[in-house]
Design an enzyme around this catalytic site. Sequence first.
Site, PDB file in Angstrom:
ATOM      1  N   PRO A  29      65.548  65.963  39.173  1.00 39.70           N
ATOM      2  CA  PRO A  29      66.523  65.595  39.872  1.00 39.70           C
ATOM      3  C   PRO A  29      66.874  63.965  40.097  1.00 39.70           C
ATOM      4  CG  PRO A  29      65.336  67.245  40.974  1.00 39.70           C
ATOM      5  CD  PRO A  29      64.584  66.921  39.822  1.00 39.70           C
ATOM      6  N   CYS A  31      69.795  60.981  40.852  1.00 47.02           N
ATOM      7  CA  CYS A  31      71.209  60.508  41.412  1.00 47.02           C
ATOM      8  C   CYS A  31      72.133  60.002  40.184  1.00 47.02           C
ATOM      9  CB  CYS A  31      71.171  59.893  42.637  1.00 47.02           C
ATOM     10  SG  CYS A  31      70.606  60.537  43.993  1.00 47.02           S
ATOM     11  N   GLU A 104      68.438  70.358  44.094  1.00 39.44           N
ATOM     12  CA  GLU A 104      67.476  69.575  44.821  1.00 39.44           C
ATOM     13  C   GLU A 104      67.990  69.676  46.286  1.00 39.44           C
ATOM     14  OE1 GLU A 104      64.484  66.083  44.352  1.00 39.44           O
ATOM     15  OE2 GLU A 104      66.369  65.486  44.971  1.00 39.44           O
ATOM     16  N   GLY A 171      61.613  67.303  50.413  1.00 40.58           N
ATOM     17  CA  GLY A 171      61.031  66.813  51.348  1.00 40.58           C
ATOM     18  C   GLY A 171      60.664  65.166  51.293  1.00 40.58           C
ATOM     19  N   HIS A 173      60.706  61.104  50.433  1.00 41.51           N
ATOM     20  CA  HIS A 173      61.462  60.157  50.897  1.00 41.51           C
ATOM     21  C   HIS A 173      61.342  60.143  52.321  1.00 41.51           C
ATOM     22  CE1 HIS A 173      63.188  59.585  46.818  1.00 41.51           C
ATOM     23  NE2 HIS A 173      63.377  58.379  47.140  1.00 41.51           N
ATOM     24  N   TYR A 175      62.120  62.379  54.116  1.00 39.89           N
ATOM     25  CA  TYR A 175      63.451  63.426  54.562  1.00 39.89           C
ATOM     26  C   TYR A 175      62.888  64.364  55.704  1.00 39.89           C
ATOM     27  CZ  TYR A 175      66.242  61.387  51.220  1.00 39.89           C
ATOM     28  OH  TYR A 175      67.205  60.585  50.591  1.00 39.89           O
TER      29      TYR A 175
END
Length: 200
Positions: A29, A31, A104, A171, A173, A175
């Site tokens: 994954p 961006c 993701e 999970g 970064h 998050y």
Amino acid sequence: MPRDPRHDVLFEPVRIGPKTLRNRFYQVPHCTGFGSEKPGSQAGFRGMKAEGGWAAVCTEEALVSVDSDFWPVVSTRFWDDDDLRNLALMCDEAHRFDSLAGIELTHGGAHARAFEARVPAVAPSQLASDYDHFVVPKTMEKADIRRVQGDWVRAARAARDAGFDIVYVYGGHSYLPLQFLSPFYNKRTDEYGGGFEARA
């Protein structure tokens, strides 16, 4: 030019659970800025990688709840049926070239600005994000936790229905999943000298 036989293993199929990757080339994954706003570009970009030989192609982070967005940073959303239809295009393109499609799923928790939905960010505590100090989330109550759990389940099932072969629970970064495990984010504001409640 002949291939070095030491690299032959990269071109062998590998089975992961019920799915088989046709080789060992796996696009993790990442961006792109296409998000949910440009589904054709998202599908075309991942499809181009599948056509080029990648055995699996994945989305960037796909946000499971309306209280998790990073606007103006563009991410994929997985909030409703429109998002489901948009992301199904990517699956179709990946499958057209015999590649697996991955998604993701994530929730930013304390780091989510939630400006797009205009609702409060939520997290295990009311501590400000260490990514964006202007984000001070609402401390999650049991109802919030159950709702977000339900959003994850709904998104995972919808991802399967859209045609995704691989579903991540992300999970990293720091998050939301990691925030529940973190001794920093799991502390209540009153453990830091009272937080926001009125003092006598």
